[in-house]
Design a protein around this motif. Structure first.
Motif, short mmCIF file in Angstrom:
data_model
loop_
_atom_site.label_atom_id
_atom_site.label_comp_id
_atom_site.label_asym_id
_atom_site.label_seq_id
_atom_site.Cartn_x
_atom_site.Cartn_y
_atom_site.Cartn_z
N UNK A 1 -3.91 -4.12 15.38
CA UNK A 1 -2.74 -5.00 15.39
C UNK A 1 -2.49 -5.56 16.78
N UNK A 2 -2.67 -4.72 17.81
CA UNK A 2 -2.48 -5.20 19.18
C UNK A 2 -3.53 -6.23 19.55
N UNK A 3 -4.76 -6.05 19.11
CA UNK A 3 -5.83 -6.97 19.48
C UNK A 3 -5.80 -8.26 18.67
N UNK A 4 -5.45 -8.15 17.39
CA UNK A 4 -5.47 -9.31 16.51
C UNK A 4 -4.15 -10.07 16.49
N UNK A 5 -3.08 -9.39 16.82
CA UNK A 5 -1.72 -9.90 16.63
C UNK A 5 -1.53 -10.38 15.19
N UNK B 1 0.78 -14.31 20.15
CA UNK B 1 1.38 -13.21 20.90
C UNK B 1 2.20 -13.74 22.08
N UNK B 2 3.35 -13.13 22.28
CA UNK B 2 4.24 -13.52 23.38
C UNK B 2 4.44 -12.32 24.29
N UNK B 3 4.29 -12.53 25.57
CA UNK B 3 4.53 -11.50 26.57
C UNK B 3 5.85 -11.80 27.25
N UNK B 4 6.84 -10.95 27.02
CA UNK B 4 8.16 -11.13 27.62
C UNK B 4 8.22 -10.36 28.94
N UNK C 1 -5.72 -19.07 16.77
CA UNK C 1 -6.94 -18.34 17.16
C UNK C 1 -7.33 -17.41 16.03
N UNK C 2 -8.58 -17.42 15.66
CA UNK C 2 -9.05 -16.53 14.59
C UNK C 2 -9.02 -15.09 15.07
N UNK C 3 -8.56 -14.15 14.22
CA UNK C 3 -8.52 -12.76 14.64
C UNK C 3 -9.86 -12.23 15.09
N UNK C 4 -10.96 -12.64 14.43
CA UNK C 4 -12.27 -12.12 14.82
C UNK C 4 -12.60 -12.49 16.25
N UNK D 1 -12.78 -11.41 25.33
CA UNK D 1 -12.39 -10.57 26.46
C UNK D 1 -10.93 -10.18 26.45
N UNK D 2 -10.02 -11.09 26.18
CA UNK D 2 -8.60 -10.75 26.23
C UNK D 2 -7.82 -11.75 25.40
N UNK D 3 -6.79 -11.28 24.72
CA UNK D 3 -5.98 -12.14 23.89
C UNK D 3 -5.20 -13.13 24.75
N UNK D 4 -5.15 -14.39 24.29
CA UNK D 4 -4.36 -15.39 24.97
C UNK D 4 -2.89 -15.13 24.68
N UNK D 5 -2.08 -15.08 25.72
CA UNK D 5 -0.67 -14.75 25.58
C UNK D 5 0.21 -15.90 26.05
N UNK D 6 1.33 -16.07 25.38
CA UNK D 6 2.38 -16.96 25.88
C UNK D 6 3.33 -16.11 26.72
N UNK D 7 3.46 -16.46 28.00
CA UNK D 7 4.33 -15.71 28.90
C UNK D 7 5.72 -16.31 28.86
N UNK D 8 6.71 -15.49 28.58
CA UNK D 8 8.09 -15.98 28.52
C UNK D 8 9.00 -15.01 29.28
#
Length: 595
Positions: free
Chosen positions: A397-401, A486-489, A1-4, A10-17
């Motif tokens: 950094x949080x928004x762009x990962x 980005x990974x959400x643990x 995903x491009x940072x821009x 609306x919200x960053x796509x996260x991998x849930x682990x």
């Protein structure tokens, strides 16, 4: 995903682990909730002993290199009534460490102790030659706190004036160490101290422990003298000064600096929290808690990080950190309140400035595709404030990962230099990246320093484009594609019947939680039956568990979406909301996604 796209969307796509268990929990009593046992096991805490954060289990100072020389110098300075200046830093770790050093040295018999904090806009970072020049009359001894390991020129300037220097620091050293009389830093090559994660305030606390053992042995071995009694003990054995009175400062600085909360740091933070909860914080911390509407008896590590630390940090970002140190050194509530109110006002100014700069950065990235497919993102705006760019980098950094460095002119553009502050993501050591750029292109970076996850540097303005290209190139080399997602643990689902006040209470008391020892975070699917705005920016939701129909109150701060989906997957903390003496269970949502 491009940072821009990520920043503008609306919200960053996260991998849930789900966090894996790092072993089998053993030896726990039935009173400890099974969910808490598994939360601990996912963080490597497998037995009750691993969660006993008693001060008696604090690591002894013995293995910390440089202590013997530093203690000898301080003992001599106290014996000869020498003038000592504590040279701190302009962040919360530096401010708490400075206040700790001044108070601790006075407790141990030093009568002529003063402090100096660099102004980031006049003196730059650390013990600079410019800061040394301001010390009039010159002291006999300088003790740095949370800085100094990179202060080659500053230490040389002090030594040229006949001033002895003790460096206490925790930052990673460069290729060349300053010619100080003693250096105490657990991150020096070959240092034998088991924990490498002490904050600057923690390093200073260990030096005070070792100094007390030398000055007040009372027939005890130095090792035993270095171990603290419980902070609630007002009468330390043998009349030795009770350094546990300083643990509120240690806790605040350790949490604020975002060092990993390994076992030793958890012991220090928990001891400081116990002191604050008992109503025995120093007047400055007490006044800051009152202004931030935090109840001391219910205080958590997160409260220190999100409510108290920003008010102190604001002084160093926008004005002069001596204001923060003065607040922490205040001897009475009225004086502390006056200082705290000034810090609170500065913090409100900082928040407004930060919001404006973050919005400008968002527009920049979205409008001209500045980030584009960049892996290492560097941003510069002439109108930005050098004291706030680190917070801008953190939010981006949080928004762009992506690792981000934000730059602003030094002295409002009066010089040709830019000051940058960067934040990184897992897998990218920011300071090492700057060192690699410096090695490949000598002279491009004027100076730099920092940690794996945060670093600062100075550039010439005309070199910014070249640096931005070099930073992106190094990030591309060192960050594999999978690290850019980005990974959400989480700690997994809570089963029906596990939601309850007892579990929430145990989770709250099970910390201290923080960097490297994350707050328990669960994820479940819920039906959203109702929701409403809470203030202008937050949501209050009524969620129902589709498995058993049980209703839960929830809150989500600063949502990115326009409205919640009817069925959602939520990552949440299980918390207790105390209002008018009554406890209510609440889900504090951290992330949501359609289910």
């Amino acid at each position: 995903m491009a940072p821009a796209a990520c920043l503008a969307g609306p919200a960053m796509s996260l991998q849930w682990r789900r966090r894996p268990l790092l072993g089998t929990p053993v030896g726990w009593s039935d009173a400890v909730h099974p969910v808490l046992r598994n939360v601990y096991a996912a963080r490597g805490v497998l037995t009750p002993a691993d969660a006993e954060h008693r001060l008696q289990r604090l690591l002894r100072p013995d293995g910390l290199g440089g202590l013997e020389a530093a203690v000898a110098l301080l003992a001599e300075a106290i014996r000869t009534d020498a003038a000592i200046v504590v040279a701190g830093d302009y962040d919360c770790d530096g401010a708490t460490g400075t206040a700790l050093a001044v108070r601790g040295l006075r407790m141990l018999g030093a009568r002529r102790v003063d402090y100096a904090i660099p102004n980031r806009f006049l003196h730059g970072y650390g013990l600079s030659a410019a800061l040394v020049d301001t010390l009039q009359p010159a002291p006999q001894l300088i003790v740095t706190v949370d800085n100094g390991v990179a202060s080659v020129e500053g230490v040389a300037a002090a030594r040229a004036r006949g001033i002895r220097v003790i460096v206490t620091d925790h930052h990673l050293p460069g290729e060349r160490l300053p010619a100080a009389d003693a250096i105490v830093n657990p991150n020096l090559p070959g240092d034998g101290f088991p924990s490498k994660h002490l904050a600057g305030v923690g390093v200073m606390f260990y030096l005070l422990l070792a100094l007390r053992a030398q000055l007040f042995p009372q027939g005890e071995s130095a090792g035993r003298a270095a171990r603290e009694t419980d902070p609630a003990d007002r009468t330390p054995p043998g009349g030795r000064p009770d350094l546990s009175a300083l643990l509120d400062l240690v806790a605040l600085g350790t949490v604020a600096d975002l060092v990993p909360l390994d076992f030793n740091n958890r012991v220090l933070v928990e001891a400081g929290l116990r002191r604050i909860r008992a109503g025995r914080a120093c007047p400055g911390i007490g006044a800051l808690l009152e202004l931030s509407r935090r109840e001391p008896a219910l205080l958590s590590a997160a409260d220190l990080g999100f409510a108290v630390a920003p008010r102190i940090n604001a002084a160093g970002r926008l004005q002069d950190m001596r204001l923060g140190v003065a607040c922490l050194l205040a001897e009475d509530a009225a004086t502390a309140r006056r200082h705290a109110e000034r810090l609170d006002a500065i913090n409100q100014e900082r928040r407004a400035l930060q919001a404006s700069m973050v919005e400008e950065a968002r527009v920049r990235v979205s409008a001209d595709d500045l980030a584009g497919d960049a892996v290492g993102v560097a941003l510069y705006e002439r109108s930005w404030h050098a004291g706030v760019v680190g917070l801008v980098a953190s939010q981006l950094k949080e928004r762009l990962h992506r690792p981000v460095i934000a730059f602003a002119p030094v002295d409002g553009g009066e010089t040709s230099e830019l000051r940058g502050s960067g934040r990184s993501i897992a897998g990218f050591h920011l300071r090492d990246a700057l060192a690699l750029i410096d090695a490949r292109q000598p002279g491009l970076i004027v100076r730099f320093g920092g940690h794996a996850m945060a670093a600062g540097l100075t550039l010439r303005r005309e070199d910014f484009p070249r640096f931005a290209h070099a930073f992106d190139a190094v990030a591309r080399e060192r960050l594999p594609e999978e690290a850019l997602h980005a990974v959400l643990h989480t700690d997994g689902e809570l089963p029906p019947g596990a939601f309850g006040v007892d579990l929430a209470r145990q989770l709250q008391a099970g910390g201290p939680w923080g960097q490297g020892f994350p707050e328990p975070l669960f994820d479940n699917v819920f039906d959203c039956r109702r929701w409403r705005l809470l203030g202008d920016r937050h949501w209050q939701l009524e969620l129902h568990d589709p498995r058993d129909g049980v209703r839960y109150d929830a809150v989500l701060f600063n949502p990115q979406e326009a409205e919640p989906p009817p069925r959602l997957r939520a990552a949440y903390e299980l918390v207790l909301d105390t209002w008018q003496g009554r406890e209510r269970l609440r889900l504090r949502l951290r992330h949501i996604a359609p289910a």
